[in-house]
Design a protein around this motif. Structure first.
Motif, PDB file in Angstrom:
ATOM      1  N   ASP A   6      13.667  27.692 -48.696  1.00  0.00           N
ATOM      2  CA  ASP A   6      12.820  28.459 -47.786  1.00  0.00           C
ATOM      3  C   ASP A   6      11.632  27.652 -47.277  1.00  0.00           C
ATOM      4  OD1 ASP A   6      14.405  30.753 -48.039  1.00  0.00           O
ATOM      5  OD2 ASP A   6      13.293  31.435 -49.798  1.00  0.00           O
ATOM      6  N   LEU A   7      11.362  26.514 -47.893  1.00  0.00           N
ATOM      7  CA  LEU A   7      10.230  25.695 -47.474  1.00  0.00           C
ATOM      8  C   LEU A   7      10.516  24.944 -46.178  1.00  0.00           C
ATOM      9  CD1 LEU A   7       9.154  24.151 -50.918  1.00  0.00           C
ATOM     10  CD2 LEU A   7       8.503  26.347 -49.909  1.00  0.00           C
ATOM     11  N   LEU A   8      11.787  24.804 -45.840  1.00  0.00           N
ATOM     12  CA  LEU A   8      12.166  24.096 -44.624  1.00  0.00           C
ATOM     13  C   LEU A   8      11.663  24.803 -43.374  1.00  0.00           C
ATOM     14  CD1 LEU A   8      15.847  22.899 -45.160  1.00  0.00           C
ATOM     15  CD2 LEU A   8      13.936  21.467 -44.435  1.00  0.00           C
ATOM     16  N   VAL A   9      11.284  23.999 -42.389  1.00  0.00           N
ATOM     17  CA  VAL A   9      10.951  24.515 -41.064  1.00  0.00           C
ATOM     18  C   VAL A   9      12.180  24.296 -40.183  1.00  0.00           C
ATOM     19  CG1 VAL A   9       9.483  24.259 -39.030  1.00  0.00           C
ATOM     20  CG2 VAL A   9       8.502  23.984 -41.320  1.00  0.00           C
ATOM     21  N   ILE A 144      -1.541  13.416 -25.949  1.00  0.00           N
ATOM     22  CA  ILE A 144      -1.129  14.103 -27.179  1.00  0.00           C
ATOM     23  C   ILE A 144       0.226  14.765 -26.977  1.00  0.00           C
ATOM     24  CG2 ILE A 144      -1.643  16.002 -28.762  1.00  0.00           C
ATOM     25  CD1 ILE A 144      -3.482  13.705 -29.223  1.00  0.00           C
ATOM     26  N   GLU A 145       0.394  15.413 -25.832  1.00  0.00           N
ATOM     27  CA  GLU A 145       1.645  16.122 -25.540  1.00  0.00           C
ATOM     28  C   GLU A 145       2.836  15.171 -25.586  1.00  0.00           C
ATOM     29  OE1 GLU A 145       3.967  19.404 -24.826  1.00  0.00           O
ATOM     30  OE2 GLU A 145       1.844  19.296 -25.355  1.00  0.00           O
ATOM     31  N   ARG A 146       2.678  13.961 -25.072  1.00  0.00           N
ATOM     32  CA  ARG A 146       3.780  13.000 -25.070  1.00  0.00           C
ATOM     33  C   ARG A 146       4.105  12.503 -26.479  1.00  0.00           C
ATOM     34  NH1 ARG A 146       0.996  11.153 -20.397  1.00  0.00           N
ATOM     35  NH2 ARG A 146      -0.034   9.503 -21.612  1.00  0.00           N
ATOM     36  N   ARG A 147       3.112  12.517 -27.359  1.00  0.00           N
ATOM     37  CA  ARG A 147       3.292  11.926 -28.682  1.00  0.00           C
ATOM     38  C   ARG A 147       4.298  12.674 -29.555  1.00  0.00           C
ATOM     39  NH1 ARG A 147      -2.743   9.743 -30.546  1.00  0.00           N
ATOM     40  NH2 ARG A 147      -2.864   8.108 -28.945  1.00  0.00           N
ATOM     41  N   TYR A 148       4.445  13.970 -29.354  1.00  0.00           N
ATOM     42  CA  TYR A 148       5.392  14.714 -30.195  1.00  0.00           C
ATOM     43  C   TYR A 148       6.804  14.149 -30.047  1.00  0.00           C
ATOM     44  CZ  TYR A 148       1.582  18.142 -30.472  1.00  0.00           C
ATOM     45  OH  TYR A 148       0.369  18.752 -30.668  1.00  0.00           O
ATOM     46  N   GLU A 149       7.247  13.965 -28.813  1.00  0.00           N
ATOM     47  CA  GLU A 149       8.592  13.431 -28.596  1.00  0.00           C
ATOM     48  C   GLU A 149       8.677  11.959 -28.959  1.00  0.00           C
ATOM     49  OE1 GLU A 149      11.424  14.933 -28.112  1.00  0.00           O
ATOM     50  OE2 GLU A 149      10.263  16.784 -28.308  1.00  0.00           O
ATOM     51  N   GLN A 150       7.581  11.227 -28.787  1.00  0.00           N
ATOM     52  CA  GLN A 150       7.577   9.822 -29.190  1.00  0.00           C
ATOM     53  C   GLN A 150       7.745   9.698 -30.704  1.00  0.00           C
ATOM     54  OE1 GLN A 150       3.816   8.680 -27.461  1.00  0.00           O
ATOM     55  NE2 GLN A 150       4.719   8.200 -25.465  1.00  0.00           N
ATOM     56  N   ILE A 151       7.089  10.582 -31.440  1.00  0.00           N
ATOM     57  CA  ILE A 151       7.244  10.601 -32.897  1.00  0.00           C
ATOM     58  C   ILE A 151       8.678  10.958 -33.272  1.00  0.00           C
ATOM     59  CG2 ILE A 151       6.635  11.903 -34.971  1.00  0.00           C
ATOM     60  CD1 ILE A 151       3.756  12.013 -33.889  1.00  0.00           C
ATOM     61  N   ASN A 152       9.234  11.971 -32.626  1.00  0.00           N
ATOM     62  CA  ASN A 152      10.611  12.369 -32.932  1.00  0.00           C
ATOM     63  C   ASN A 152      11.591  11.233 -32.680  1.00  0.00           C
ATOM     64  OD1 ASN A 152       9.702  14.921 -33.605  1.00  0.00           O
ATOM     65  ND2 ASN A 152      10.237  15.839 -31.636  1.00  0.00           N
ATOM     66  N   ALA A 153      11.401  10.522 -31.575  1.00  0.00           N
ATOM     67  CA  ALA A 153      12.284   9.404 -31.254  1.00  0.00           C
ATOM     68  C   ALA A 153      12.121   8.270 -32.262  1.00  0.00           C
ATOM     69  CB  ALA A 153      12.000   8.905 -29.835  1.00  0.00           C
ATOM     70  N   PHE A 154      10.896   8.004 -32.653  1.00  0.00           N
ATOM     71  CA  PHE A 154      10.612   6.960 -33.643  1.00  0.00           C
ATOM     72  C   PHE A 154      11.292   7.283 -34.970  1.00  0.00           C
ATOM     73  CE2 PHE A 154       7.574   5.814 -37.135  1.00  0.00           C
ATOM     74  CZ  PHE A 154       7.801   4.433 -37.137  1.00  0.00           C
ATOM     75  N   GLU A 155      11.162   8.520 -35.419  1.00  0.00           N
ATOM     76  CA  GLU A 155      11.771   8.896 -36.694  1.00  0.00           C
ATOM     77  C   GLU A 155      13.293   8.895 -36.612  1.00  0.00           C
ATOM     78  OE1 GLU A 155       8.064  11.632 -38.385  1.00  0.00           O
ATOM     79  OE2 GLU A 155       9.911  12.603 -37.704  1.00  0.00           O
ATOM     80  N   LYS A 156      13.839   9.272 -35.459  1.00  0.00           N
ATOM     81  CA  LYS A 156      15.286   9.233 -35.298  1.00  0.00           C
ATOM     82  C   LYS A 156      15.799   7.807 -35.411  1.00  0.00           C
ATOM     83  CE  LYS A 156      19.069  10.959 -32.441  1.00  0.00           C
ATOM     84  NZ  LYS A 156      19.448  11.662 -31.192  1.00  0.00           N
ATOM     85  N   MET A 157      15.077   6.865 -34.829  1.00  0.00           N
ATOM     86  CA  MET A 157      15.458   5.459 -34.929  1.00  0.00           C
ATOM     87  C   MET A 157      15.455   4.995 -36.382  1.00  0.00           C
ATOM     88  SD  MET A 157      13.992   2.226 -35.443  1.00  0.00           S
ATOM     89  CE  MET A 157      12.276   2.410 -34.987  1.00  0.00           C
ATOM     90  N   LEU A 158      14.422   5.422 -37.150  1.00  0.00           N
ATOM     91  CA  LEU A 158      14.371   5.033 -38.555  1.00  0.00           C
ATOM     92  C   LEU A 158      15.562   5.593 -39.322  1.00  0.00           C
ATOM     93  CD1 LEU A 158      10.579   5.518 -39.466  1.00  0.00           C
ATOM     94  CD2 LEU A 158      11.769   3.402 -38.875  1.00  0.00           C
ATOM     95  N   THR A 163      16.926   4.776 -42.992  1.00  0.00           N
ATOM     96  CA  THR A 163      15.803   5.349 -43.724  1.00  0.00           C
ATOM     97  C   THR A 163      15.900   6.874 -43.742  1.00  0.00           C
ATOM     98  OG1 THR A 163      14.325   3.507 -43.160  1.00  0.00           O
ATOM     99  CG2 THR A 163      13.291   5.552 -43.873  1.00  0.00           C
ATOM    100  N   THR A 164      15.974   7.452 -44.930  1.00  0.00           N
ATOM    101  CA  THR A 164      15.922   8.903 -45.074  1.00  0.00           C
ATOM    102  C   THR A 164      14.454   9.325 -45.097  1.00  0.00           C
ATOM    103  OG1 THR A 164      18.008   8.999 -46.287  1.00  0.00           O
ATOM    104  CG2 THR A 164      16.491  10.851 -46.577  1.00  0.00           C
ATOM    105  N   ILE A 165      14.122  10.392 -44.372  1.00  0.00           N
ATOM    106  CA  ILE A 165      12.724  10.818 -44.250  1.00  0.00           C
ATOM    107  C   ILE A 165      12.548  12.207 -44.837  1.00  0.00           C
ATOM    108  CG2 ILE A 165      10.809  11.284 -42.669  1.00  0.00           C
ATOM    109  CD1 ILE A 165      12.069   9.353 -40.685  1.00  0.00           C
ATOM    110  N   LEU A 166      11.560  12.344 -45.719  1.00  0.00           N
ATOM    111  CA  LEU A 166      11.137  13.629 -46.248  1.00  0.00           C
ATOM    112  C   LEU A 166       9.699  13.872 -45.813  1.00  0.00           C
ATOM    113  CD1 LEU A 166      12.480  13.539 -49.932  1.00  0.00           C
ATOM    114  CD2 LEU A 166      13.348  14.945 -48.045  1.00  0.00           C
ATOM    115  N   THR A 221      12.774  18.281 -37.013  1.00  0.00           N
ATOM    116  CA  THR A 221      14.029  17.946 -36.340  1.00  0.00           C
ATOM    117  C   THR A 221      15.185  17.969 -37.329  1.00  0.00           C
ATOM    118  OG1 THR A 221      13.656  15.585 -36.758  1.00  0.00           O
ATOM    119  CG2 THR A 221      12.832  16.482 -34.667  1.00  0.00           C
ATOM    120  N   GLU A 222      16.392  17.919 -36.800  1.00  0.00           N
ATOM    121  CA  GLU A 222      17.565  17.885 -37.674  1.00  0.00           C
ATOM    122  C   GLU A 222      17.575  16.632 -38.533  1.00  0.00           C
ATOM    123  OE1 GLU A 222      21.098  18.332 -35.399  1.00  0.00           O
ATOM    124  OE2 GLU A 222      20.564  20.317 -34.614  1.00  0.00           O
TER     125      GLU A 222
END
Length: 269
Positions: A6-9, A144-158, A163-166, A221-222
């Motif tokens: 239940d802690l998952l978003v 700031i608005e652009r950074r959300y998707e930039q972060i998502n793309a960065f983490e997807k690349m990792l 790299t598994t991300i928690l 994200t997924e």
């Protein structure tokens, strides 16, 4: 009763922190049970990390975010204190340096991601750049608005490169933060932890809560979902995170590498 799942978003969902109880005990009966579970999980994390290090093909990144006094340092001590130092690295993200500011906001972050075979822990992270930076209006709102998707793309690349991300948001109440800040003033051994700036951020509590809600909604994200961890009770916070880290490492199923030689072919004299 709230469970760890239940802690998952859920990706794409809208978060209201007021709907999340920071005082819940989850499924733990009491502090003794939670602390015992944390110790067991910490020992198993150490064992699995040894295999991950020997395997040398993948990494685990643990991101800890939360307001002041949420318990990031305490979580690291409780969950990872048993883990061998060779295969683990803790990176505390403080205010960016002049050199950091001369680059894009993810530059210093990318340099700090864990190498293959290791566990990296971010004590605060790149999310400061859509939290503190947003609340204090240090950069324009459209950036700031652009950074959300930039972060998502960065983490997807990792994730796509091994790299598994928690990601854990340590959720405490305003009342609990008051107690912890007062404890820092009352105990001379904790004076070093206190900053006058903590009170400035506390005065903007509602703004920070809103910034967290946006961040959690936009960046779960997924491939790298957020978990909101109840943190008013330190023993619940640590037990929950230890359990999730252990379960994640088990799901990764690291394996010791198989040598291209046979032990019986060698004789130690």
């Amino acid at each position: 009763m709230t469970s760890l799942d239940d802690l998952l978003v859920p990706p794409g969902s809208k978060v209201r922190l007021a709907d999340r109880d920071p005082e819940t005990t989850l499924h733990y009966a009491d502090k003794r049970e939670a602390k015992a579970a944390t110790a067991q999980d910490a020992a198993e994390i150490d064992r699995l990390q040894d295999i991950l290090y020997a395997e040398g093909r993948r990494a685990l990144l643990v991101i800890l975010q939360g307001t002041d006094t949420a318990g990031k340092d305490g979580t690291i001590r409780d969950v990872f204190n048993r883990t061998g130092p060779i295969g683990i690295r803790v990176m505390p993200f403080r205010a960016p340096s002049e050199e950091d500011l001369a680059h894009d906001f993810l530059w210093r972050v990318h340099r700090s991601v864990p190498s293959r075979g290791t566990i990296g822990i971010f004590n605060r992270s790149h999310y400061e750049d859509v939290l503190v930076v947003k609340v204090r209006e240090l950069v324009p709102a459209d950036e700031i608005e652009r950074r959300y998707e930039q972060i998502n793309a960065f983490e997807k690349m990792l994730v796509e490169t091994g790299t598994t991300i928690l990601k854990f948001m340590l959720h405490i109440s305003k009342g609990e933060q008051k107690k912890r800040l007062q404890a820092r003033l009352d105990d001379p051994r904790k004076h070093w932890k206190f900053r006058a700036g903590d009170l400035d951020d506390r005065a903007r509590w509602d703004d920070f809560q809103a910034a967290y809600e946006t961040m959690l909604s936009r960046c779960s994200t997924e491939w790298a979902p957020w978990r909101i961890v109840p943190a008013d009770r330190k023993w619940v916070r640590s037990a929950a995170i230890a359990s999730i880290v252990r379960r994640t490492l088990e799901d990764m199923e690291p394996r010791y590498p198989v040598p291209d030689w046979k032990p019986e072919d060698f004789k130690i004299v």
